[in-house]
Structure formats: structure tokens, C-alpha cells
Motif scaffolding. Structure first.
Motif, PDB file in Angstrom:
ATOM      1  N   ILE A 170       0.824  -1.205   0.000  1.00 23.75           N
ATOM      2  CA  ILE A 170       0.000   0.000   0.000  1.00 23.75           C
ATOM      3  C   ILE A 170       0.860   1.258   0.000  1.00 23.75           C
ATOM      4  O   ILE A 170       0.579   2.218  -0.733  1.00 23.75           O
ATOM      5  CB  ILE A 170      -0.952  -0.009   1.212  1.00 23.75           C
ATOM      6  CG1 ILE A 170      -1.949  -1.164   1.090  1.00 23.75           C
ATOM      7  CG2 ILE A 170      -1.689   1.319   1.325  1.00 23.75           C
ATOM      8  CD1 ILE A 170      -2.753  -1.413   2.356  1.00 23.75           C
ATOM      9  N   LEU A 171       1.924   1.266   0.797  1.00 20.41           N
ATOM     10  CA  LEU A 171       2.766   2.459   0.914  1.00 20.41           C
ATOM     11  C   LEU A 171       3.448   2.822  -0.402  1.00 20.41           C
ATOM     12  O   LEU A 171       3.724   4.001  -0.655  1.00 20.41           O
ATOM     13  CB  LEU A 171       3.824   2.264   2.006  1.00 20.41           C
ATOM     14  CG  LEU A 171       3.309   2.283   3.449  1.00 20.41           C
ATOM     15  CD1 LEU A 171       4.455   2.013   4.418  1.00 20.41           C
ATOM     16  CD2 LEU A 171       2.639   3.623   3.774  1.00 20.41           C
ATOM     17  N   VAL A 172       3.730   1.834  -1.237  1.00 16.07           N
ATOM     18  CA  VAL A 172       4.409   2.138  -2.508  1.00 16.07           C
ATOM     19  C   VAL A 172       3.431   2.241  -3.679  1.00 16.07           C
ATOM     20  O   VAL A 172       3.692   2.982  -4.634  1.00 16.07           O
ATOM     21  CB  VAL A 172       5.516   1.109  -2.836  1.00 16.07           C
ATOM     22  CG1 VAL A 172       6.619   1.178  -1.815  1.00 16.07           C
ATOM     23  CG2 VAL A 172       4.970  -0.299  -2.956  1.00 16.07           C
ATOM     24  N   VAL A 173       2.310   1.522  -3.628  1.00 19.82           N
ATOM     25  CA  VAL A 173       1.404   1.537  -4.782  1.00 19.82           C
ATOM     26  C   VAL A 173       0.699   2.885  -4.924  1.00 19.82           C
ATOM     27  O   VAL A 173       0.396   3.315  -6.050  1.00 19.82           O
ATOM     28  CB  VAL A 173       0.375   0.389  -4.704  1.00 19.82           C
ATOM     29  CG1 VAL A 173      -0.744   0.697  -3.724  1.00 19.82           C
ATOM     30  CG2 VAL A 173      -0.208   0.098  -6.098  1.00 19.82           C
ATOM     31  N   ILE A 174       0.467   3.588  -3.827  1.00 14.51           N
ATOM     32  CA  ILE A 174      -0.205   4.889  -3.917  1.00 14.51           C
ATOM     33  C   ILE A 174       0.682   5.915  -4.629  1.00 14.51           C
ATOM     34  O   ILE A 174       0.250   6.524  -5.617  1.00 14.51           O
ATOM     35  CB  ILE A 174      -0.652   5.376  -2.524  1.00 14.51           C
ATOM     36  CG1 ILE A 174      -1.746   4.445  -1.969  1.00 14.51           C
ATOM     37  CG2 ILE A 174      -1.157   6.820  -2.591  1.00 14.51           C
ATOM     38  CD1 ILE A 174      -2.153   4.759  -0.544  1.00 14.51           C
ATOM     39  N   PRO A 175       1.938   6.146  -4.180  1.00  9.02           N
ATOM     40  CA  PRO A 175       2.776   7.081  -4.946  1.00  9.02           C
ATOM     41  C   PRO A 175       3.107   6.567  -6.345  1.00  9.02           C
ATOM     42  O   PRO A 175       3.248   7.357  -7.277  1.00  9.02           O
ATOM     43  CB  PRO A 175       4.036   7.223  -4.087  1.00  9.02           C
ATOM     44  CG  PRO A 175       4.049   6.034  -3.198  1.00  9.02           C
ATOM     45  CD  PRO A 175       2.618   5.698  -2.956  1.00  9.02           C
ATOM     46  N   TYR A 176       3.232   5.254  -6.500  1.00 11.83           N
ATOM     47  CA  TYR A 176       3.529   4.698  -7.824  1.00 11.83           C
ATOM     48  C   TYR A 176       2.423   5.042  -8.823  1.00 11.83           C
ATOM     49  O   TYR A 176       2.704   5.468  -9.953  1.00 11.83           O
ATOM     50  CB  TYR A 176       3.687   3.184  -7.732  1.00 11.83           C
ATOM     51  CG  TYR A 176       3.932   2.512  -9.063  1.00 11.83           C
ATOM     52  CD1 TYR A 176       5.191   2.540  -9.650  1.00 11.83           C
ATOM     53  CD2 TYR A 176       2.904   1.850  -9.744  1.00 11.83           C
ATOM     54  CE1 TYR A 176       5.417   1.933 -10.886  1.00 11.83           C
ATOM     55  CE2 TYR A 176       3.127   1.238 -10.957  1.00 11.83           C
ATOM     56  CZ  TYR A 176       4.387   1.284 -11.525  1.00 11.83           C
ATOM     57  OH  TYR A 176       4.600   0.685 -12.748  1.00 11.83           O
TER      58      TYR A 176
END
Length: 239
Positions: free
Chosen positions: A60-66
Motif C-alpha cells: 500500500i505504501l508504494v502503490v499509492i505514490p507509484y
């Protein structure tokens, strides 16, 4: 209003649409993080996340900015005028994309299947997760070889797969409204449709870009050829 201003405004639709598509999964992911951080009641639906929280938290922490920052990488004008930002963000997004793909694969294989999922969804998650990771690796290799056209194509494919959760909201919504909760087969079809739609759109964008690039290259070649002084053989033919 001149043509360049109109073009710049129209280009902003390119990042806007995927950002809007990312909002529902981003909100759902934020809600999941709040549940894990706040110690929400453990149920059959979320037990797997509490048992092994690290993969889902990383995902979740990386997929949002990605998904949100990555959308701006595809605005041509933004890339042209912010090349240092494009390169720096691209390095970070490549790492984030790999984390998204690998954590997604881990969760697909090791988490117990939620209600409604079955072998079809499991296989789809493995296939598209692997395809996303492979696309990013190929994109990194392409930029290392300075093949920027191939690099962009592979990154577009990876981003399209990563944005599948947003499109899957749209593929599921009519079914929920008209039919109700989907069974295993219907869910596999609806999940697969979300990824396939994104991949088809990505390939259309890539082919459209290649056509424009080929047209521009031919135009440059023709201009240079017409503007070149005639060689000795051409001069002889025209005597």
C-alpha cells in the motif's frame, strides 16, 4: 488562446485520468493501513493481513505514490520541460513498481484466498504480477542500453498492470448493481477484464507513439534530404 496553450491544457488529461482511476484503491489502501495501525477487530476478511502485515503495508505504501506520481511521467510536455525530475522520479518509481509487483505476488501465493477468490483469480494474480515485474526489469535494461523508446513502452505496460485495481473497480461495479456479489467464475472474469483493458489501452498508446515517432523521423529525413546539395551522380543525371 494559441495552439501551444491548448495543447498543454489537453496534455493534462493524460495524468488526470489515471490519477482519478487510482483514487478508490488509494482510499481503500489507506483505510486498510488505518485498520492495521488502530488495532481494528480481527475478522475472517482481514485476518490474513493481521497475521502477516508487512507485505500488505509495503504494498500500500508504494502503490499509492507509484500510481499517482507515475501518471505524470506520461505527459509529454511535462517530461520535456522537467527532464531532471522525470529521470529522478523514474528511478524511484522503478523501485516502487518492483515492490508493488513482488509484494503482490507474495500475497497472492502465501495469503489465504479471500471469500470469492478461486484458482482463476490466483493464476491471474501470478501472471500479471510476474508480467509487471518483468516489464520493469526490461525497462531498466532498455534505459541502460539507451533505448529510450523501448524503455518508455515497458514502463507504460508495467504501469497499466499496476493500475489494474482501479479498472477492476469499474468492471465490478455494474455486476454488483445488476447482479450482486460475483461468484468465483464471475470474479475471475471481472478481475481479468480490468487487467486486460489496461494492457490493451497501454498497447494502443505505445503503437500510437511509435507511429508518431516514425512519422517524425521520416519528416526529418525528408527535410534533410531535400535540403542537401546534389551529389556528383545526381548532377550528372540532370545535365
Amino acid at each position: 488562446m494559441n495552439a501551444s496553450t491548448t495543447s498543454r491544457r489537453s496534455e493534462w488529461w493524460i495524468p488526470t485520468l489515471p490519477v482519478l482511476l487510482s483514487l478508490v484503491p488509494a482510499l481503500a489502501g489507506t483505510s486498510r493501513l488505518a485498520q492495521l495501525a488502530g488495532g481494528a477487530e480481527v475478522t475472517a476478511a482481514n485476518e490474513r493481513f493481521f497475521a502477516h502485515p508487512i507485505p500488505v503495508i509495503l504494498h500500500i505504501l508504494v502503490v499509492i505514490p507509484y500510481s499517482i506520481v507515475g501518471a505524470f511521467q506520461f505527459a509529454p510536455g511535462f517530461r520535456r520541460h522537467s527532464r531532471p525530475w522525470h529521470r529522478a522520479a523514474g528511478r524511484v518509481l522503478a523501485i516502487f513498481g518492483l515492490v508493488v509487483a513482488l509484494t503482490g505476488l507474495w500475497m497472492a501465493h502465501f495469503y489465504p484466498w479471500p471469500e470469492g477468490d478461486g484458482p482463476g483469480v490466483y493464476v491471474e494474480r501470478l501472471v500479471f504480477g510476474t508480467a509487471m515485474a518483468a516489464s520493469i526489469v526490461l525497462a531498466i535494461d532498455a534505459v541502460r542500453r539507451r533505448d529510450f523508446e523501448a524503455h518508455g513502452a515497458w514502463m507504460i505496460r508495467a504501469y497499466a498492470i499496476g493500475l489494474g485495481a482501479g479498472t477492476q473497480v469499474l468492471t465490478h461495479l455494474p455486476w454488483f448493481i445488476l447482479v450482486g456479489k460475483p461468484g468465483e467464475l464471475a470474479r475471475a472474469v471481472l478481475m481479468g477484464a480490468g487487467w486486460v483493458i489496461n494492457v490493451v489501452v497501454a498497447e494502443w498508446i505505445i503503437r500510437r507513439g511509435e507511429t508518431r515517432s516514425q512519422f517524425a523521423s521520416r519528416a526529418v529525413f525528408a527535410t534533410r534530404t531535400l535540403g542537401r546539395a546534389p551529389d556528383a551522380r545526381t548532377a550528372t543525371l540532370h545535365r
